[in-house]
Design an enzyme around this catalytic site. Sequence first.
Site, short mmCIF file in Angstrom:
data_model
loop_
_atom_site.label_atom_id
_atom_site.label_comp_id
_atom_site.label_asym_id
_atom_site.label_seq_id
_atom_site.Cartn_x
_atom_site.Cartn_y
_atom_site.Cartn_z
N GLU A 153 0.81 -1.23 0.00
CA GLU A 153 0.00 0.00 0.00
C GLU A 153 0.84 1.28 0.00
OE1 GLU A 153 -3.61 0.02 2.44
OE2 GLU A 153 -3.06 -1.98 3.13
N THR A 158 -0.22 2.27 -8.19
CA THR A 158 -0.81 3.55 -8.59
C THR A 158 0.17 4.32 -9.47
OG1 THR A 158 -2.02 3.62 -6.49
CG2 THR A 158 -1.87 5.66 -7.74
N ARG A 288 -8.17 -0.01 -5.22
CA ARG A 288 -7.12 -0.74 -4.53
C ARG A 288 -7.28 -2.24 -4.71
NH1 ARG A 288 -2.24 -2.03 -2.83
NH2 ARG A 288 -2.24 -3.31 -0.97
N ASP A 310 6.69 -4.11 -11.32
CA ASP A 310 5.95 -3.92 -10.08
C ASP A 310 5.90 -5.25 -9.32
OD1 ASP A 310 4.30 -3.10 -8.04
OD2 ASP A 310 2.46 -3.10 -9.24
N GLN A 314 3.66 -6.88 0.19
CA GLN A 314 3.37 -7.57 1.44
C GLN A 314 4.49 -8.55 1.79
OE1 GLN A 314 1.14 -7.11 -1.00
NE2 GLN A 314 -0.22 -5.67 0.04
#
Length: 468
Positions: A153, A158, A288, A310, A314
């Site tokens: 996050e 994005t 998201r 990318d 996590q």
Amino acid sequence: MSGITLTKLTQERISIPNHNVITNGVENIIDSDTLSGTLTHLMEEHRTRVGAVTGPEAATTSTDGLISNGAERLRLQGSRLQTSRFACFRCCGNIITYLVRLRSTPEELEQRYKSKEIDKFLDKEKHTFRRQDQDQKPILAMSVKLLLLGAGESGKSTFLKQMRIIHGVNFDYELLLEYQSVIYQNVIRGMQVLLDAREKLNIAWGSDGREQDAYDAKLMECNSLDVPKFMEYAIPISRLWQDRGIRRAFERRREFQISDSVSYFLDEIERLATPDYVPTHRDILHCRKATKGVYEFCVKVQNIPFVFVDVGGQRTQRQKWTRCFDSSVTSIIFLVSSSEFDQVLAEDRKTNRLEESKNIFDTIVNNATFKGISIILFLNKTDLLEQKVSNPETDIRWYYPHFNGNPHSVLDVQNFILQMFMSVRRSSSISRIYHHFTTAIDTRNINVVFNSVKDTILQRNLNALMLQ
């Protein structure tokens, strides 16, 4: 001596078997007598050439007996002897070539000719290939591979969406449908999290009659959700979002796990719940979905391929990062959610998110694998940081007691976080670290930042290419 050699060659009567020679479509048989005549003819031609040289000079021998003429005569005789030798060599060369051709059949001559032509073609292709390979080396050297790393996050996906938008790479219809489904899920799951948080935090309802809407919302199924079903769900969700109790729960979101973009979609729920709804670029940037695995996206910038990689942030996904660590990596863009200084990880519910990002950054910066690779630090989510810093209910000193600046000054907080990350570099030999304050959902901001990053990367690549 050349005359003796030719005479001996003729007298020996070289024995050569008969040969068939095709001339103008007529097959002629060349026997040994014909060959002998040919050799005699070549020898006569040689004598004629030699005589043409010696004849005029012989007449000069009786002109006078002066010593100077004698010296000149000796010089001319030496030159005549050298010329005679050269003429002999040419004649012998013609004889040898003729003999080789007589010893070869027409098929062998044809094969020899084809072999020479093939050799010429291969030499030409080899030269062309080398030239093309040399021309391609600068292009390959100028290709750019960027790794997007960071904790979950932090805004990596994005940023990648912004690269598509900025460089005009459209989202196809199937991808838009996928984003539409993700947005619907974000809305329903976000409201369910808020309802659960309101109960656990003992926050009272702002108005009566919301219990039934809350009960209905908890039973909503967000998987395989179509447009008519979402339009039905949107009515109670909209009423719940207007309740003061739900709003208060969202204000205390640092105490539980929820996506920052939930408020954006809940504010836009009437637009989302229309039959002809199609996600806009802004909607896509806010939606998201956790990245699992490795995703690559390539776009040409100034005719140079930029490959963005990318990787999920996590903890369970970080073991896949090593697959991307190779010599082809040009730069690393490390993203940090600067607004999460007061939040904990979803994985263990106790580790500070900003500390987790700093520890990951420490591992990357001081890793010998990345020696010589430029590292670009994006302190992301500046918009959310400004909101938190301006909130009197939040104080960074609660989480970082050694902070000495103004806890409600965005500039002081940004400088503190920046120094915290820059201080992890333990060796001056590590490549320079560049930094930018970013807002990943702001296309204009990312466009300006990427232009700066692009120029830095291309200049470094050009300098490295010139040193090769």
